[in-house]
Design a protein around this motif. Structure first.
Motif, short mmCIF file in Angstrom:
data_model
loop_
_atom_site.label_atom_id
_atom_site.label_comp_id
_atom_site.label_asym_id
_atom_site.label_seq_id
_atom_site.Cartn_x
_atom_site.Cartn_y
_atom_site.Cartn_z
N ARG A 8 -1.33 -79.87 55.16
CA ARG A 8 -1.13 -81.33 55.11
C ARG A 8 -2.21 -82.01 54.28
O ARG A 8 -2.54 -83.18 54.49
CB ARG A 8 -1.14 -81.93 56.52
N GLY A 9 -2.78 -81.31 53.34
CA GLY A 9 -3.87 -81.88 52.55
C GLY A 9 -3.39 -82.85 51.49
O GLY A 9 -2.20 -83.12 51.33
N THR A 10 -4.33 -83.36 50.71
CA THR A 10 -4.05 -84.30 49.62
C THR A 10 -3.78 -83.51 48.34
O THR A 10 -4.53 -82.60 47.99
CB THR A 10 -5.25 -85.23 49.39
N VAL A 11 -2.71 -83.87 47.67
CA VAL A 11 -2.35 -83.20 46.42
C VAL A 11 -3.23 -83.76 45.30
O VAL A 11 -3.26 -84.97 45.07
CB VAL A 11 -0.87 -83.42 46.09
N PRO A 12 -3.95 -82.90 44.57
CA PRO A 12 -4.82 -83.40 43.51
C PRO A 12 -4.05 -84.08 42.39
O PRO A 12 -2.91 -83.70 42.08
CB PRO A 12 -5.51 -82.13 43.00
N THR A 13 -4.67 -85.04 41.78
CA THR A 13 -4.10 -85.68 40.60
C THR A 13 -3.92 -84.63 39.50
O THR A 13 -4.80 -83.80 39.27
CB THR A 13 -5.03 -86.80 40.10
N GLY A 14 -2.80 -84.66 38.85
CA GLY A 14 -2.54 -83.73 37.76
C GLY A 14 -1.68 -82.55 38.14
O GLY A 14 -1.18 -81.85 37.26
N VAL A 15 -1.51 -82.33 39.45
CA VAL A 15 -0.63 -81.25 39.88
C VAL A 15 0.82 -81.69 39.67
O VAL A 15 1.23 -82.75 40.16
CB VAL A 15 -0.89 -80.88 41.35
N ARG A 16 1.58 -80.88 38.97
CA ARG A 16 2.95 -81.26 38.63
C ARG A 16 3.89 -81.19 39.83
O ARG A 16 4.78 -82.04 39.98
CB ARG A 16 3.50 -80.35 37.52
N ARG A 17 3.71 -80.18 40.66
CA ARG A 17 4.66 -79.97 41.74
C ARG A 17 4.01 -79.15 42.84
O ARG A 17 3.13 -78.33 42.57
CB ARG A 17 5.91 -79.26 41.18
N VAL A 18 4.46 -79.35 44.08
CA VAL A 18 3.99 -78.60 45.24
C VAL A 18 5.14 -77.75 45.77
O VAL A 18 6.27 -78.24 45.92
CB VAL A 18 3.48 -79.54 46.36
N VAL A 19 4.86 -76.49 46.04
CA VAL A 19 5.82 -75.60 46.69
C VAL A 19 5.21 -75.14 48.00
O VAL A 19 4.11 -74.57 48.01
CB VAL A 19 6.18 -74.39 45.82
N THR A 20 5.89 -75.40 49.11
CA THR A 20 5.41 -74.96 50.42
C THR A 20 6.16 -73.71 50.83
O THR A 20 7.38 -73.70 50.94
CB THR A 20 5.62 -76.06 51.47
N MET A 21 5.41 -72.64 51.05
CA MET A 21 5.99 -71.38 51.47
C MET A 21 6.09 -71.34 52.99
O MET A 21 5.18 -71.81 53.68
CB MET A 21 5.14 -70.20 50.98
N PRO A 22 7.18 -70.80 53.55
CA PRO A 22 7.31 -70.75 55.01
C PRO A 22 6.53 -69.63 55.67
O PRO A 22 6.49 -69.55 56.90
CB PRO A 22 8.82 -70.55 55.21
N THR A 23 5.90 -68.74 54.88
CA THR A 23 5.11 -67.64 55.43
C THR A 23 3.74 -67.64 54.76
O THR A 23 3.60 -68.09 53.62
CB THR A 23 5.80 -66.29 55.18
#
Length: 457
Positions: free
Chosen positions: A151-166
């Motif tokens: 649940r952290g903060t996404v850094p500026t400049g990151v294009r996309r976040v992918v959350t893995m279930p494992t």
């Protein structure tokens, strides 16, 4: 039935796996078999992860977790950690350990005409997401790969976040090789694939390291003999997916629970013996399902797509682990000839016949046809060191006098004048897989159909 259409298995619930063993059984016996089908993909996945990232000094070792490790060549018969590999795209690999913090993946800007992708596979073998040409274009950038619950903060400049279930996961990068002279450019591109912990990316102190793990040794033989202890160990890194909590809790009576050790002291010797005896016939039943797969259009996908289809998931992991989702690549499995028999290079010669170039596979990227020995599910040694015929080779492939393009699949050479069209087969049972990277709509909706494998007289 057309042998090139998909035979669907795993009809949406765990109950679909029961007929594979046949007969009426006790609930305990059914539960053992359900648990085996459910956990098999995790164990099969861990076999590759262990060899690539945890077995330092091993023949297949690539490098430590959370680092990108590239193989600057296409696969050959000497590469044995992954069954049914392609021989079109040099691979890069990353085994993710996401227990402590996310990992930032940086991808380079590459040529618009070159296909590449990073396939993100959870421990269950679901294709959770992709980075690269289809999803993000070829412009590169930074992407954040997080474990469940971050649940952290996404850094500026990151294009996309992918959350893995494992918390354990696998990443496979495929970089298209345009021709043999292109390998230096592929190496340059691979050098631009970089992984680093989020704290390093931000220039901040690293969080506390996760509990040290003694990664258990695994091999194909150990998978069969120590299956239940491996399955139990791996559940620690794979929380139940939504809706699976009750099913998973039902396995605790079998000694299979996250954080546990199998067999536990509460289990009777009779139960332990029954579970051990169930492994080999259970694996054979999964193999029987895997041998019915003929294309990939409904057997690989994300957790929602594969929800409840545990037998399909297990068969796909056994028959071709890390297969792409159909939007990324369509696979057509030639495991039967036009007479319904398994191909055998010691007995027959075969051909794939395209009426003209217009009838070749319709793709947005490229297509290929690759040869495998049935027994090993690996590439085949041959005098040409040719393991694949693909669309990049078309300028050298000779049409016949009617304009047909014939691809010969046989053990003996068809003769010097036709060797450009020859995909050498072993003198034993074999199968071939046609891959369509970024398949066009006409391939997905069956307006285009692949030719059958004709047995020659």
């Amino acid at each position: 039935m057309n042998r090139r259409t998909l035979i669907k298995i795993g009809a949406g619930s765990m109950l679909a796996c029961r007929p594979a063993w046949g007969g009426s059984q006790s609930r305990q016996t059914e539960l053992i078999r359900e648990a085996l089908v459910y956990t098999y993909p995790l164990v099969k996945n861990y076999l590759t992860m262990f060899q690539y990232a945890f077995e330092e000094g091993g023949r297949q070792y690539k490098g430590p977790p959370n680092t990108v490790n590239s193989v600057a060549r296409v696969y050959t018969p000497q590469d044995t950690a992954i069954i049914t590999p392609n021989s079109d795209t040099p691979y890069s690999f990353i085994v993710f350990d996401l227990r402590a913090e996310p990992v930032i993946i940086s991808l380079p800007n590459i040529e618009a005409h070159r296909y590449y992708s990073l396939q993100l596979v959870d421990l269950y073998t679901h294709n959770v997401d992709y980075l690269g040409s289809r999803r993000d274009g070829n412009g590169g950038g930074d992407f954040l790969i997080a474990g469940p619950g971050w649940r952290g903060t996404v850094p500026t400049g990151v294009r996309r976040v992918v959350t893995m279930p494992t918390t354990l996961a696998m990443g496979l990068v495929r970089t298209q090789l345009l021709d043999p002279s292109d390998l230096a450019r592929v190496r340059e591109i691979q050098a631009g694939y970089v992984a680093q912990p989020l704290s390093s990316y931000l220039g901040q102190p690293a969080p506390l390291a996760p509990t040290a793990v003694q990664w258990p040794v695994i091999s194909d033989e150990i998978l069969a003999t120590d299956f239940w202890s491996l399955a139990t160990f791996l559940l620690e890194f794979a929380a139940p997916l939504p809706g699976e909590e009750e099913m998973r809790s039902g396995y605790t009576g079998l000694g299979i629970a996250a954080g546990g050790h199998w067999p536990d002291r509460s289990m009777s010797p009779e139960l332990v013996a029954e579970m051990r005896a169930a492994v080999r016939p259970g694996l054979q039943s999964i193999l029987a399902e895997a041998q019915n797969l003929t294309d990939s259009s409904t057997i690989f996908g994300d957790p929602d797509f594969m929800k409840g289809r545990y037998l399909t998931r297990a068969a796909a992991a056994m028959g071709g682990i890390y297969g792409n989702s159909v939007e990324e690549a369509l696979y057509i499995n030639y495991n039967r000839d036009d007479q319904g028999a398994s191909p055998d290079g010691s007995k027959h010669r075969y051909v794939l016949r395209f009426a003209s170039e217009a009838d070749l596979p319709p793709v947005g990227a490229f297509w290929s046809l690759t040869m495998y020995a049935t027994a090993s599910q690996l590439l085949v040694e041959n005098p040409l060191s040719r393991y694949v015929i693909n669309s990049a080779m078309l300028p050298g492939i000779k049409p016949n006098d009617r304009g047909e393009i014939l691809l010969y699949l046989q053990h003996e050479s068809p003769g010097p004048e036709l060797e450009s069209n020859w995909l050498p087969a072993p003198a034993e049972p074999f199968y071939a897989i046609m891959r369509l990277y970024l398949p066009k709509p006409e391939a997905l909706d069956k307006r285009w159909t692949a030719p059958s494998m004709e047995r020659l007289a």
